[in-house]
Write an enzyme that holds these catalytic residues in place. Structure first.
Site, short mmCIF file in Angstrom:
data_model
loop_
_atom_site.label_atom_id
_atom_site.label_comp_id
_atom_site.label_asym_id
_atom_site.label_seq_id
_atom_site.Cartn_x
_atom_site.Cartn_y
_atom_site.Cartn_z
N GLU A 22 -2.80 0.94 8.57
CA GLU A 22 -1.71 1.16 9.62
C GLU A 22 -0.95 -0.20 10.00
OE1 GLU A 22 -3.71 3.52 12.64
OE2 GLU A 22 -3.73 5.40 11.27
N GLU A 49 -8.75 0.46 19.10
CA GLU A 49 -8.73 1.75 18.38
C GLU A 49 -9.88 2.88 18.95
OE1 GLU A 49 -6.67 2.44 16.05
OE2 GLU A 49 -5.82 0.42 16.29
N GLU A 103 -12.70 3.07 8.69
CA GLU A 103 -12.09 3.25 9.85
C GLU A 103 -11.51 2.03 9.80
OE1 GLU A 103 -9.88 4.58 12.55
OE2 GLU A 103 -11.60 5.74 12.17
N TYR A 117 10.39 5.07 10.07
CA TYR A 117 9.80 5.88 9.20
C TYR A 117 10.21 5.79 7.81
CZ TYR A 117 7.87 10.25 7.29
OH TYR A 117 7.24 11.36 6.23
N ASP A 156 -1.66 8.54 5.86
CA ASP A 156 -2.19 9.67 5.66
C ASP A 156 -3.29 9.75 4.87
OD1 ASP A 156 -0.48 10.96 7.68
OD2 ASP A 156 0.79 12.00 6.03
#
Length: 119
Positions: free
Chosen positions: A71, A23, A64, A81, A90
């Protein structure tokens, strides 16, 4: 029982290491953490200021890491999607943003006057 607890710490450290390797945002937070710790030593901040810095850094890292986990899990359960998957990602990213903005405020309050005095 002690062995299981020790193993759980190992899993946690492995998770942090995996996130750090993959990341970019977490790598940025790691670099910022090093800078902030260096500034703390340079300016000899108080114990209370260290506590505020530690809370800010820990909050950003926690947000984070949670964002990374959300995610990954979202990608697993919804490879195509889906609006709700997008919303979950989001919102998780928003949590990181809020934590980071809070950390910036803490940093500005602690280091801003000291840095301004230098220039």
């Amino acid at each position: 029982m002690l062995r299981r607890r020790a193993a759980s710490f190992g899993h946690a450290f492995r998770g942090v290491t995996a996130a750090l390797r993959s990341e970019v945002h977490l790598q940025f937070h790691a670099a910022a953490t090093v800078v902030v710790i260096g500034l703390g030593f340079y300016f000899t901040i108080s114990s209370t200021e260290w506590a505020l810095v530690a809370l800010a850094v820990g909050t950003v890292w926690s947000a984070e890491l949670a964002n990374t986990a959300i995610e990954a899990l979202t990608d697993l359960v919804s490879p195509e999607y889906h609006p709700l998957a997008g919303k979950a990602k989001d919102v998780a990213a928003g949590a990181v943003l809020v934590a980071a903005l809070g950390a910036v405020v803490v940093g500005a309050l602690i280091f801003g006057p000291r840095l301004a005095h230098m220039f």
